[in-house]
Design a protein around this motif. Structure first.
Motif, PDB file in Angstrom:
ATOM      1  N   VAL A  58       0.864  -1.174   0.000  1.00 21.69           N
ATOM      2  CA  VAL A  58       0.000   0.000   0.000  1.00 21.69           C
ATOM      3  C   VAL A  58       0.901   1.225   0.000  1.00 21.69           C
ATOM      4  CG1 VAL A  58      -1.791   1.284   1.216  1.00 21.69           C
ATOM      5  CG2 VAL A  58      -1.788  -1.212   1.293  1.00 21.69           C
ATOM      6  N   LEU A  66      -9.445  -2.652  -0.268  1.00 25.51           N
ATOM      7  CA  LEU A  66      -8.058  -3.073  -0.075  1.00 25.51           C
ATOM      8  C   LEU A  66      -7.929  -4.583  -0.219  1.00 25.51           C
ATOM      9  CD1 LEU A  66      -5.128  -2.504   0.738  1.00 25.51           C
ATOM     10  CD2 LEU A  66      -5.857  -2.578   3.128  1.00 25.51           C
ATOM     11  N   TRP A 119      -3.488   4.463  -1.249  1.00 26.58           N
ATOM     12  CA  TRP A 119      -4.456   4.695  -0.174  1.00 26.58           C
ATOM     13  C   TRP A 119      -4.998   6.116  -0.205  1.00 26.58           C
ATOM     14  CZ3 TRP A 119      -3.088   6.088   5.457  1.00 26.58           C
ATOM     15  CH2 TRP A 119      -4.242   6.052   6.257  1.00 26.58           C
TER      16      TRP A 119
END
Length: 270
Positions: free
Chosen positions: A178, A227, A239
């Motif tokens: 991420v 996610l 993100w």
């Protein structure tokens, strides 16, 4: 047979008594417990509190506490209050239905608990009250486990959260990742007030969308469900932090990118 329609708007203790059957259980209750809570799915309900009223009845197995006058042999009324307060402090919730489920679930962790009635009402949305009521029963002998608020399913990969923002660095990415990329424009890292905080978080969201737009390997994620889906697809997750930060308590006050990334990684590994 009890006419459920006739007692539909009665308080939980009346409904519990009316549906008790041939062998009624003992009951403890907390009535008209009012708290100021930030809750709701509408934007107008974010950043503000509203009065929420709880009425909870917990049916318990028969015991000899009355004869022995022994407080250790009864379920404390605090069991209900603590179930409410624990959930209010655990996270921000959008739906009364979700809050009711979590409170009921926690009340039923005591092995002596049998059935719970939970009614939760919003007192400030309309001239009267609007709300939800649920009835839940503990199944089997073992206590019902409290739901672990795991961000991802057990078999989902747990990603690292990186502050890398060099597109060339994407080629070196391996494993679930991420990225927390820079915001669009300058932002206050310690914003004063709810409006400034939201503006700063939205700038991060804009930065995420701008970064992901130019690379098909990337996708923007704003929720844990997104996610999970993206990681299973092998995508690089960019993100957009505003939703998760605003929905989680305690949320970071420091909005520097490194702080946000570290906070989110810790959240994913709870």
């Amino acid at each position: 047979m009890t006419d459920e329609t006739a007692i539909a708007f009665e308080l939980p203790h009346v409904r519990a008594a009316a549906t008790a059957g041939d062998q009624p259980h003992d009951r403890i209750s907390v009535r008209d417990y009012v708290r100021d809570v930030e809750i709701g799915a509408f934007l107008s309900e974010r950043g503000v509190t509203q009065r929420i009223r709880f009425n909870v009845v917990l049916e318990v197995a028969a015991h000899v506490a009355a004869q022995d006058d022994d407080v250790d042999k009864v379920i404390s009324y605090d069991t209900i209050v603590q179930a409410i307060e624990h959930q209010l402090g655990a996270e921000r919730i959008n739906l009364l239905e979700t809050l009711a489920e979590r409170v009921a679930e926690r009340c039923l962790t005591d092995r002596r608990a049998i059935r719970v009635f939970v009614r939760i009402e919003k007192l400030d949305r309309i001239p009267g009250a609007l709300g939800v009521e649920i009835v839940r029963m503990r199944k089997g002998v073992a206590a019902v486990p409290i739901r672990a608020r795991a961000p991802l399913p057990d078999d989902a990969p747990i990603p690292a959260v990186s502050c890398a923002d060099d597109r060339a660095a994407l080629d070196a990415v391996s494993g679930p990742t991420v990225l927390c990329v820079p915001p669009m424009g300058a932002v206050a890292t310690d914003p004063a007030g709810e409006a400034a905080r939201r503006i700063a978080l939205l700038a991060y969201d804009q930065g995420a969308w701008a970064f992901a737009a130019d690379d098909s390997r990337c996708t923007v994620v704003a929720t844990r469900t997104e996610l999970d889906w993206a990681l299973r697809k092998g995508l690089i997750c960019i993100w957009a932090p505003s939703k998760i930060v605003l929905d989680t308590m305690p949320a970071p006050a420091d909005l520097r990118r490194e702080t946000l990334a570290a906070w989110f990684e810790a959240l994913l590994n709870r």
